[in-house]
Design a protein around this motif. Structure first.
Motif, PDB file in Angstrom:
ATOM      1  N   PRO A  96       0.818  -1.223   0.000  1.00 42.09           N
ATOM      2  CA  PRO A  96       0.000   0.000   0.000  1.00 42.09           C
ATOM      3  C   PRO A  96       0.853   1.275   0.000  1.00 42.09           C
ATOM      4  O   PRO A  96       1.985   1.283   0.466  1.00 42.09           O
ATOM      5  CB  PRO A  96      -0.807  -0.098   1.296  1.00 42.09           C
ATOM      6  N   VAL A  97       0.272   2.321  -0.520  1.00 40.68           N
ATOM      7  CA  VAL A  97       0.946   3.626  -0.567  1.00 40.68           C
ATOM      8  C   VAL A  97       1.267   4.122   0.844  1.00 40.68           C
ATOM      9  O   VAL A  97       2.220   4.882   1.036  1.00 40.68           O
ATOM     10  CB  VAL A  97       0.058   4.639  -1.333  1.00 40.68           C
ATOM     11  N   THR A  98       0.526   3.665   1.824  1.00 39.81           N
ATOM     12  CA  THR A  98       0.753   4.099   3.212  1.00 39.81           C
ATOM     13  C   THR A  98       1.954   3.406   3.860  1.00 39.81           C
ATOM     14  O   THR A  98       2.380   3.814   4.934  1.00 39.81           O
ATOM     15  CB  THR A  98      -0.505   3.813   4.060  1.00 39.81           C
ATOM     16  N   ASP A  99       2.511   2.380   3.227  1.00 41.86           N
ATOM     17  CA  ASP A  99       3.679   1.671   3.752  1.00 41.86           C
ATOM     18  C   ASP A  99       4.866   2.630   3.857  1.00 41.86           C
ATOM     19  O   ASP A  99       5.084   3.453   2.966  1.00 41.86           O
ATOM     20  CB  ASP A  99       4.020   0.499   2.823  1.00 41.86           C
ATOM     21  N   PRO A 100       5.658   2.559   4.917  1.00 40.39           N
ATOM     22  CA  PRO A 100       6.791   3.480   5.089  1.00 40.39           C
ATOM     23  C   PRO A 100       7.795   3.465   3.933  1.00 40.39           C
ATOM     24  O   PRO A 100       8.318   4.517   3.559  1.00 40.39           O
ATOM     25  CB  PRO A 100       7.439   3.004   6.394  1.00 40.39           C
ATOM     26  N   ALA A 101       8.054   2.293   3.336  1.00 40.65           N
ATOM     27  CA  ALA A 101       9.001   2.236   2.208  1.00 40.65           C
ATOM     28  C   ALA A 101       8.454   2.999   1.005  1.00 40.65           C
ATOM     29  O   ALA A 101       9.199   3.700   0.311  1.00 40.65           O
ATOM     30  CB  ALA A 101       9.296   0.786   1.834  1.00 40.65           C
ATOM     31  N   LEU A 106       7.919   8.118  -2.319  1.00 39.10           N
ATOM     32  CA  LEU A 106       7.101   9.294  -2.658  1.00 39.10           C
ATOM     33  C   LEU A 106       7.781  10.581  -2.197  1.00 39.10           C
ATOM     34  O   LEU A 106       7.785  11.584  -2.921  1.00 39.10           O
ATOM     35  CB  LEU A 106       5.708   9.174  -2.041  1.00 39.10           C
ATOM     36  N   ALA A 107       8.377  10.546  -1.005  1.00 39.62           N
ATOM     37  CA  ALA A 107       9.079  11.737  -0.502  1.00 39.62           C
ATOM     38  C   ALA A 107      10.279  12.062  -1.378  1.00 39.62           C
ATOM     39  O   ALA A 107      10.545  13.234  -1.682  1.00 39.62           O
ATOM     40  CB  ALA A 107       9.513  11.513   0.944  1.00 39.62           C
ATOM     41  N   LYS A 108      11.013  11.022  -1.821  1.00 37.95           N
ATOM     42  CA  LYS A 108      12.178  11.253  -2.685  1.00 37.95           C
ATOM     43  C   LYS A 108      11.737  11.814  -4.039  1.00 37.95           C
ATOM     44  O   LYS A 108      12.359  12.743  -4.567  1.00 37.95           O
ATOM     45  CB  LYS A 108      12.961   9.958  -2.871  1.00 37.95           C
ATOM     46  N   ALA A 109      10.650  11.260  -4.578  1.00 38.02           N
ATOM     47  CA  ALA A 109      10.133  11.759  -5.861  1.00 38.02           C
ATOM     48  C   ALA A 109       9.697  13.218  -5.727  1.00 38.02           C
ATOM     49  O   ALA A 109       9.989  14.051  -6.596  1.00 38.02           O
ATOM     50  CB  ALA A 109       8.976  10.894  -6.340  1.00 38.02           C
ATOM     51  N   SER A 156      15.192   8.789 -10.771  1.00 39.44           N
ATOM     52  CA  SER A 156      14.552   7.541 -10.418  1.00 39.44           C
ATOM     53  C   SER A 156      14.583   7.381  -8.911  1.00 39.44           C
ATOM     54  O   SER A 156      15.626   7.517  -8.292  1.00 39.44           O
ATOM     55  CB  SER A 156      15.305   6.385 -11.086  1.00 39.44           C
ATOM     56  N   ALA A 157      13.426   7.117  -8.359  1.00 39.77           N
ATOM     57  CA  ALA A 157      13.329   6.912  -6.909  1.00 39.77           C
ATOM     58  C   ALA A 157      12.989   5.463  -6.669  1.00 39.77           C
ATOM     59  O   ALA A 157      11.952   4.986  -7.101  1.00 39.77           O
ATOM     60  CB  ALA A 157      12.256   7.818  -6.321  1.00 39.77           C
ATOM     61  N   GLN A 158      13.882   4.718  -6.045  1.00 36.82           N
ATOM     62  CA  GLN A 158      13.690   3.304  -5.784  1.00 36.82           C
ATOM     63  C   GLN A 158      13.577   3.065  -4.286  1.00 36.82           C
ATOM     64  O   GLN A 158      14.322   3.654  -3.514  1.00 36.82           O
ATOM     65  CB  GLN A 158      14.879   2.493  -6.334  1.00 36.82           C
ATOM     66  N   PRO A 159      12.663   2.165  -3.875  1.00 39.60           N
ATOM     67  CA  PRO A 159      12.583   1.869  -2.448  1.00 39.60           C
ATOM     68  C   PRO A 159      13.808   1.099  -1.989  1.00 39.60           C
ATOM     69  O   PRO A 159      14.355   0.302  -2.738  1.00 39.60           O
ATOM     70  CB  PRO A 159      11.314   1.014  -2.320  1.00 39.60           C
ATOM     71  N   THR A 160      14.233   1.366  -0.791  1.00 38.63           N
ATOM     72  CA  THR A 160      15.334   0.620  -0.204  1.00 38.63           C
ATOM     73  C   THR A 160      14.761  -0.302   0.847  1.00 38.63           C
ATOM     74  O   THR A 160      14.065   0.137   1.758  1.00 38.63           O
ATOM     75  CB  THR A 160      16.365   1.565   0.431  1.00 38.63           C
ATOM     76  N   ASN A 161      15.001  -1.571   0.703  1.00 34.99           N
ATOM     77  CA  ASN A 161      14.450  -2.555   1.649  1.00 34.99           C
ATOM     78  C   ASN A 161      15.519  -3.054   2.575  1.00 34.99           C
ATOM     79  O   ASN A 161      16.581  -3.331   2.280  1.00 34.99           O
ATOM     80  CB  ASN A 161      13.815  -3.738   0.916  1.00 34.99           C
TER      81      ASN A 161
END
Length: 161
Positions: A96-101, A106-109, A156-161
């Motif tokens: 979900p969009v609400t997930d912290p990752a 979204l914040a980076k974008a 490009s904004a990629q999630p970091t896991n």
């Protein structure tokens, strides 16, 4: 093996090629010259390509009173100015969009977009407006500044896991 020729024999010599045939013959026998000519045409058109959008859209190249102009004006009016010139930034995740990752992405974008002086505003995710029904995709519009030309890919904004 026997071959049968079904072509009618008229006895007349083949006719000379027409204008396109002659152009094709010349192009085939002058390949480098033809290629150089096309490269020059593409380069000249490429120089003017970035200016076409502003030259046509700002020069009255529209059909006033048409349905497309009416829709564009409605979009400008009802979507906070993020109508036909808005940039759509879409972030899709397997959560979900609400997930912290996803929020980090979204914040980076948003940070990348707001750092660009060609962008005047980035619409933040809103349920029922920019977030999909399944909650995994956000499509936030970004309003271009009035002085801006169309931006290229910002980053490009990629999630970091």
């Amino acid at each position: 093996m026997t071959f049968v020729d079904h072509a009618p024999k008229t006895g007349a010599p083949p006719s000379a090629p027409g204008p396109l045939g002659r152009l094709g013959d010349w192009t085939a026998s002058h390949f480098r010259t033809a290629l150089a000519g096309w490269v020059i045409v593409v380069a000249v058109l490429g120089v003017f390509a970035p200016q076409v959008t502003t030259a046509l859209s700002g020069a009255g190249w529209q059909s006033n009173g048409s349905e497309s102009v009416a829709v564009r004006e409605l979009a400008q009016q009802h979507f906070g100015g993020t109508g036909s010139t808005a940039i759509q930034v879409v972030v899709h995740a397997d959560r979900p969009v609400t997930d912290p990752a996803v929020q980090t992405v979204l914040a980076k974008a948003t940070k990348l977009l707001t750092a660009d002086d060609r962008i005047s505003e980035v619409v933040q995710p809103r349920a029922g407006a920019t977030i999909s029904r399944d909650g995994a995709t956000n499509g936030s519009p970004a309003r271009r500044a009035h002085h801006a030309t169309a931006p290229s890919t910002v980053g490009s904004a990629q999630p970091t896991n």
